[in-house]
Design an enzyme around this catalytic site. Structure first.
Site, short mmCIF file in Angstrom:
data_model
loop_
_atom_site.label_atom_id
_atom_site.label_comp_id
_atom_site.label_asym_id
_atom_site.label_seq_id
_atom_site.Cartn_x
_atom_site.Cartn_y
_atom_site.Cartn_z
N ASP A 280 69.95 84.19 116.08
CA ASP A 280 70.84 84.85 115.12
C ASP A 280 70.64 84.27 113.72
OD1 ASP A 280 72.07 82.42 115.49
OD2 ASP A 280 74.08 83.22 115.79
N SER A 281 69.77 83.25 113.61
CA SER A 281 69.36 82.77 112.29
C SER A 281 68.72 83.90 111.49
CB SER A 281 68.38 81.60 112.43
OG SER A 281 67.35 81.91 113.36
N ASP B 287 69.49 85.69 121.27
CA ASP B 287 70.71 84.98 120.88
C ASP B 287 71.87 85.97 120.85
OD1 ASP B 287 71.63 82.51 120.20
OD2 ASP B 287 70.77 82.50 118.17
N LYS C 204 71.07 83.38 124.92
CA LYS C 204 71.57 82.07 124.48
C LYS C 204 72.99 82.24 123.95
CE LYS C 204 70.17 79.82 120.61
NZ LYS C 204 71.46 79.68 119.89
N GLU D 254 76.39 79.86 122.32
CA GLU D 254 76.77 78.57 121.75
C GLU D 254 78.08 78.07 122.37
OE1 GLU D 254 76.86 78.70 117.46
OE2 GLU D 254 74.81 79.49 117.33
N GLU E 253 71.27 70.89 119.07
CA GLU E 253 70.99 71.01 117.63
C GLU E 253 71.83 69.99 116.86
OE1 GLU E 253 71.25 74.96 116.00
OE2 GLU E 253 71.00 74.23 113.94
O1 KIV Z 1 69.45 81.12 115.73
C1 KIV Z 1 68.60 80.24 115.84
O2 KIV Z 1 67.55 80.27 115.20
C2 KIV Z 1 68.90 79.11 116.72
C3 KIV Z 1 67.89 78.02 116.83
C4 KIV Z 1 67.73 77.29 115.59
C5 KIV Z 1 68.15 77.13 117.96
O3 KIV Z 1 69.91 79.12 117.34
#
Ligand code: KIV
Length: 307
Positions: free
Chosen positions: A67-68, A106, A136, A138, A203
């Protein structure tokens, strides 16, 4: 090494474009086996077809559609704004490109923070509609991890500096710095593994804490800003390539300055257009001689009629 056409290779047994070595698909069990064999796991984010294809061909084991992308692709200030539909759109593009790496999607902020059933329903979309092989999430959400695992959806946990908690944390801050916070992180890591998570991203945690968690946990840890002792490492694609516009975090290693390369190539193109140096004759299509003569004649006749 699997032979082409054997289980574990792609149907058709095609070779990897760059190396000619048969492609053996990376799976969740394969990553668990890498931990058992103490083989480091390489992971990287990617968000579109072209870059995912390059990342996959470079032999990265796990590609995270992170989600970055809210920040590095869409220009948001943090990761909170990106939606399920946007994440699905990017995950589909990555899926179309990737042949070997494990594709992890994510789950964006808000898509799994309500009732567990809603989180499962959203996760199903990533597997069913976008072709992700794991999701993924969090935080220490053990009830959700258990439900996803029961629904046959492999889960990657994410602890420590969890960017979706930016407002609770009061900014992006290293987590687990005190003994009690470190013990809490360890307990959460164990709880996620017990609930069925197959991998754990750590992280922004002190390397001593990440090393202790990695040594104790039965599942692989993938670190980002968590020191060298995790079972694998992940970075954000744009950080690694110098495609971001702010000073990088301490843990980022820039392997290339693609930003400078792109800027210079685009400036060169603009200059060529402005001085009519692009395109050249070689870069242009031509009429066949007969068609050229017929066109000339027709244009002359047209001009005579108008005169
Ligand atoms: O969203 C992302 O890029 C991440 C990674 C940095 C682990 O969660």
């Amino acid at each position: 090494m699997n032979k082409p056409n054997s289980p574990g290779s792609f149907p058709g047994g095609s070779d990897s474009a760059s190396t000619g070595v048969p492609i053996t698909k990376v799976t969740m069990p394969a990553l668990a086996e890498m931990k058992r064999q103490a083989k480091p796991i390489s992971a990287l984010t990617a968000y579109d077809y072209a870059t995912s294809r390059l990342v996959d061909e470079a032999g990265i084991d796990l590609i995270l559609v992170g989600d970055s992308l809210a920040m590095v692709v869409l220009g948001h200030e943090n990761t909170l704004a990106v939606t399920v539909d946007e994440m699905l759109h990017h995950t589909r593009a990555v899926r179309r490109a990737v042949r070997r790496a494990l594709v992890v999607a994510d789950m964006p902020f808000g898509s799994y923070h309500g009732p567990v059933a809603e989180g499962v329903a959203n996760a199903v979309r990533f597997i069913k509609e976008a072709g992700a092989e794991a999701v993924k999430i969090e935080g220490p959400r053990t009830e959700l991890v258990r439900a996803l695992t029961e629904a046959e959806i492999p889960v990657v946990g994410h602890l420590g500096l969890t960017p979706q908690s930016i407002h609770r944390m009061g900014g992006y801050r290293v987590q687990g710095r005190s003994a009690s916070a470190a013990l809490q992180l360890k307990a959460e890591a164990h709880a996620l593994a017990d609930a069925g998570a197959g991998l754990l991203v750590l992280e922004g945690v002190p390397c001593e804490v990440a090393a202790a968690i990695t040594a104790e946990l039965p599942i692989p840890t993938i670190g980002i800003g968590a020191g060298p002792d995790c079972d694998g490492q992940i970075l954000v694609f744009h950080d690694l390539l110098g495609l971001t516009f702010a000073a990088p975090a301490k843990f980022v290693r820039r392997y290339a300055d693609a930003g400078a390369l792109i800027r210079s190539a685009v400036e060169h193109y603009r200059e060529d257009v402005e001085r009519r140096a692009f395109p050249t004759d070689d870069e242009s299509y031509h009429l066949a001689e007969a068609a050229h003569q017929a066109l000339d004649a027709a244009q002359k006749a047209e001009a005579r009629e108008k005169a």
